[in-house]
Motif scaffolding. Sequence first.
Motif, short mmCIF file in Angstrom:
data_model
loop_
_atom_site.label_atom_id
_atom_site.label_comp_id
_atom_site.label_asym_id
_atom_site.label_seq_id
_atom_site.Cartn_x
_atom_site.Cartn_y
_atom_site.Cartn_z
N GLU A 89 10.84 66.07 26.59
CA GLU A 89 9.71 65.46 26.62
C GLU A 89 9.89 64.02 26.40
O GLU A 89 9.66 63.27 26.55
CB GLU A 89 9.32 66.29 25.95
CG GLU A 89 7.97 67.22 25.80
CD GLU A 89 7.05 67.15 26.59
OE1 GLU A 89 6.59 66.31 26.04
OE2 GLU A 89 7.03 67.58 27.29
N GLN A 90 11.63 63.81 26.53
CA GLN A 90 11.85 62.91 26.01
C GLN A 90 12.45 62.24 27.12
O GLN A 90 11.80 60.38 27.13
CB GLN A 90 13.83 62.82 25.56
CG GLN A 90 13.74 63.64 24.49
CD GLN A 90 13.43 63.34 23.19
OE1 GLN A 90 13.61 61.82 22.40
NE2 GLN A 90 12.69 64.20 22.42
N VAL A 91 12.47 62.64 28.47
CA VAL A 91 12.08 61.79 29.34
C VAL A 91 10.06 60.56 29.80
O VAL A 91 11.02 59.40 30.18
CB VAL A 91 12.07 62.41 30.63
CG1 VAL A 91 12.14 61.94 32.11
CG2 VAL A 91 13.69 63.06 30.69
N VAL A 92 9.64 61.25 29.36
CA VAL A 92 8.10 61.36 29.32
C VAL A 92 8.23 59.83 27.92
O VAL A 92 7.09 58.59 28.81
CB VAL A 92 7.81 62.18 28.66
CG1 VAL A 92 6.07 61.96 28.74
CG2 VAL A 92 7.77 63.70 29.91
N HIS A 93 8.63 59.98 27.01
CA HIS A 93 8.63 58.98 26.49
C HIS A 93 10.33 58.12 26.21
O HIS A 93 9.65 57.15 25.49
CB HIS A 93 9.44 59.74 24.78
CG HIS A 93 8.12 61.00 24.47
ND1 HIS A 93 6.96 60.48 24.53
CD2 HIS A 93 7.93 61.99 24.67
CE1 HIS A 93 5.38 61.65 23.67
NE2 HIS A 93 6.56 62.94 23.56
N GLY A 94 10.82 58.21 27.85
CA GLY A 94 11.20 57.05 27.67
C GLY A 94 12.86 56.80 26.95
O GLY A 94 12.86 55.80 26.40
#
Length: 182
Positions: A89-94
């Motif tokens: 999810e950290q990837v999704v949130h940049g």
Amino acid sequence: MVRIHVKHGCRRAVNGADGELEFLYDCETSSTIQHITQDITEIANFQLQIRQLGYQLLPSVAALLHTHRPQVIALHRALSEATSYASKEQVVHGKPLSILVLRDHIRIIETEFVVNYKLLNFQDSNFEQLLSDLELLQEATVQLLWAGKELMKGKTLRDYIGKNEKTKIMLRLQSQVSNPAC
């Protein structure tokens, strides 16, 4: 800063695991591939450790939450925060992952485990036993792949992508000794 989107692990689920893991990593174009490999391998290993701890401890901790014991709640919070921070999810949130924050999450989980091991029906407080069957990546045997090519450890990132500091690239981190289950 160059933003590197790293993917590692099996592309399909193996032994109940979610399969492929991902994270973001920021660095300068002047960074050496050796330094990037060190950091990315360490982050990937912390991510694997947190996932393993979540699989092993969260079911037992969740079963004890109804007791409302403060130490159990603290362990649950530590596990939940760590698994959330280390998730895809950290990837999704940049949001790139930090080695220091990941290390701190594992240290907090270890501290809380030592306090709660008896409640969780473990024989002793040996935290390392929880991670004993986990195969971590070894820096000497990993490859960074970009556009199907291996990034060589004697070069800099600039040698591959040029001087543009606003570049975003995707790398695959894989072990030269591949997991047969993958």
